[in-house]
Scaffold this motif. Structure first.
Motif, PDB file in Angstrom:
ATOM      1  N   TYR A  16     -30.211  -1.719  62.376  1.00  0.00           N
ATOM      2  CA  TYR A  16     -30.635  -2.984  63.001  1.00  0.00           C
ATOM      3  C   TYR A  16     -29.880  -3.282  64.297  1.00  0.00           C
ATOM      4  O   TYR A  16     -29.917  -4.414  64.787  1.00  0.00           O
ATOM      5  N   SER A  19     -32.699  -4.259  66.750  1.00  0.00           N
ATOM      6  CA  SER A  19     -33.721  -5.207  66.285  1.00  0.00           C
ATOM      7  C   SER A  19     -33.159  -6.494  65.682  1.00  0.00           C
ATOM      8  O   SER A  19     -33.809  -7.539  65.727  1.00  0.00           O
ATOM      9  N   CYS A  20     -31.936  -6.432  65.110  1.00  0.00           N
ATOM     10  CA  CYS A  20     -31.343  -7.631  64.493  1.00  0.00           C
ATOM     11  C   CYS A  20     -29.833  -7.428  64.362  1.00  0.00           C
ATOM     12  O   CYS A  20     -29.308  -7.270  63.261  1.00  0.00           O
ATOM     13  N   GLU A  93     -35.235 -14.585  59.045  1.00  0.00           N
ATOM     14  CA  GLU A  93     -36.609 -14.650  59.560  1.00  0.00           C
ATOM     15  C   GLU A  93     -36.699 -15.505  60.823  1.00  0.00           C
ATOM     16  O   GLU A  93     -37.575 -15.292  61.667  1.00  0.00           O
ATOM     17  N   CYS A  96     -34.873 -12.933  63.409  1.00  0.00           N
ATOM     18  CA  CYS A  96     -35.431 -11.572  63.452  1.00  0.00           C
ATOM     19  C   CYS A  96     -36.659 -11.502  62.545  1.00  0.00           C
ATOM     20  O   CYS A  96     -36.613 -10.897  61.467  1.00  0.00           O
ATOM     21  N   GLN A  98     -39.861 -10.651  60.433  1.00  0.00           N
ATOM     22  CA  GLN A  98     -40.526  -9.443  59.925  1.00  0.00           C
ATOM     23  C   GLN A  98     -39.781  -8.150  60.303  1.00  0.00           C
ATOM     24  O   GLN A  98     -40.393  -7.150  60.646  1.00  0.00           O
ATOM     25  N   THR A  99     -38.474  -8.207  60.211  1.00  0.00           N
ATOM     26  CA  THR A  99     -37.648  -7.070  60.640  1.00  0.00           C
ATOM     27  C   THR A  99     -36.744  -6.530  59.542  1.00  0.00           C
ATOM     28  O   THR A  99     -36.615  -5.320  59.363  1.00  0.00           O
ATOM     29  N   VAL A 100     -36.113  -7.428  58.779  1.00  0.00           N
ATOM     30  CA  VAL A 100     -35.106  -7.029  57.790  1.00  0.00           C
ATOM     31  C   VAL A 100     -35.681  -7.116  56.380  1.00  0.00           C
ATOM     32  O   VAL A 100     -36.237  -8.147  55.986  1.00  0.00           O
ATOM     33  N   SER A 101     -35.561  -6.050  55.619  1.00  0.00           N
ATOM     34  CA  SER A 101     -36.089  -6.020  54.252  1.00  0.00           C
ATOM     35  C   SER A 101     -35.232  -6.835  53.292  1.00  0.00           C
ATOM     36  O   SER A 101     -34.023  -6.995  53.481  1.00  0.00           O
ATOM     37  N   ARG A 129     -36.802  -0.231  52.573  1.00  0.00           N
ATOM     38  CA  ARG A 129     -38.017  -1.031  52.645  1.00  0.00           C
ATOM     39  C   ARG A 129     -38.282  -1.642  51.271  1.00  0.00           C
ATOM     40  O   ARG A 129     -37.757  -1.161  50.260  1.00  0.00           O
ATOM     41  N   ILE A 300     -41.926  -4.690  54.764  1.00  0.00           N
ATOM     42  CA  ILE A 300     -40.890  -5.681  55.032  1.00  0.00           C
ATOM     43  C   ILE A 300     -41.477  -7.022  54.618  1.00  0.00           C
ATOM     44  O   ILE A 300     -42.335  -7.581  55.304  1.00  0.00           O
TER      45      ILE A 300
END
Length: 309
Positions: A16, A19-20, A93, A96, A98-101, A129, A300
């Protein structure tokens, strides 16, 4: 059955980073705040991870709600910590979407629970995932029961790619947390006067007397006892010292000192906390890599308690 290496190569320590980048800080802050309000949270989150990873792999399938899901099996009815994962997910959320499961959030939260209670600070890779399947029928064949023999436990651990050493080391999770009285009352029998008599002679008698006072006959089903009677809120190697003193709460704890090989591992970990912490880091990494889903396998989730759409 899942091996610990099936998809673990898809995980990475910087998953991440772009992305995060603040995901680990957000999870840790959420766990810390929840634990300050309720000291039982770290033990609950650690247990939640075990119950997730042993069924369908580390894919957050235990978090899904609904008829016939894993959460509805009697072995999972007493699980806790769900609101903490949901809270962390809501925060993440925002920053970030819809990025981290949820699977990664649970693994990180359990990791942080250990550190927050005095255990080792360890790095674990991310990139899991979320699974779409959660069935109560998958729970019993894959979960360790507190009444299990060493052979029964070893068989399940082996099926997950975990060794006998891992079994003993990861049992050290019982250094924090608590258990409902029903989880160990198979070691006693109730007499007509409503008193409990010890039938498991491997248990220290004074400790057994203490347990019957904490769990009298007719006690509420919600009554709980600390897994570690001495340092229940501290992640340390005292659990292994407790085992050597024949004060393991569960039958599945006590069997570890009835076998020569596992007894030797217990003794080593009881004598050296650094050894336990170093070993924990290795075994925990294996635990959090069981049957992970990656790529097109899984999703995700936007909400941890429900699959997308």
């Amino acid at each position: 059955m899942f091996s610990s290496s099936s998809s673990s190569s898809s995980l990475s320590f910087d998953f991440y980073a772009a992305s995060c980048p603040s995901v680990e800080l957000m999870v840790k802050n959420t766990v810390r705040q929840a634990s300050e309000l309720d000291p039982s949270i770290p033990g609950k989150l650690l247990r939640l991870l075990f119950h997730d990873c042993f069924v369908e792999g580390c894919d957050a399938s235990v978090l899904l709600q609904g008829n016939g899901t894993e959460r509805t099996d009697p072995a999972n009815i007493s699980l806790g910590g769900f609101p903490v994962i949901d809270s962390a997910k809501r925060v993440i959320e925002i920053f970030c979407p819809q990025t981290v499961s949820c699977a990664d959030i649970l693994a990180l939260a359990a990791r942080d629970s250990v550190q927050i209670t005095g255990g080792p600070e360890i790095q674990i890779p991310t990139g899991r995932r979320d699974g779409r399947v959660s069935a109560a029928s998958n729970v019993r064949p894959n979960i360790i029961d507190t009444s299990f023999s060493l052979d029964e436990m070893s068989k399940i651990f082996n099926s997950k790619g975990l060794s006998l050493d891992d079994l003993v080391i990861l049992s050290g999770a019982h250094t924090i947390g608590s258990a409902h009285c029903s989880a160990f009352m198979d070691r006693f029998k109730a007499n007509p006067k409503g008193k409990f008599t010890l039938i498991d002679t491997s248990l220290d008698k004074d400790y057994a007397d203490q347990l019957t006072k904490q769990c009298p006959a007719g006690a509420s089903s919600s009554s709980t006892v600390n897994n570690d009677p001495q340092t229940p809120l501290q992640f340390d190697n005292n659990y292994f010292k407790v085992l050597l003193a024949h004060k393991g709460l569960f039958q599945s704890d006590s069997v570890l000192v009835r076998n020569e090989r596992t007894m030797n591992i217990v003794a080593e970990l009881a004598n050296d906390q650094n050894r336990f912490f170093d070993s924990w880091a290795v075994s925990f990494l294996k635990l959090t890599s069981i049957g992970v889903k990656a790529g097109d396998d899984g999703e995700i989730r936007q909400t941890c308690s429900a699959t997308n759409g």
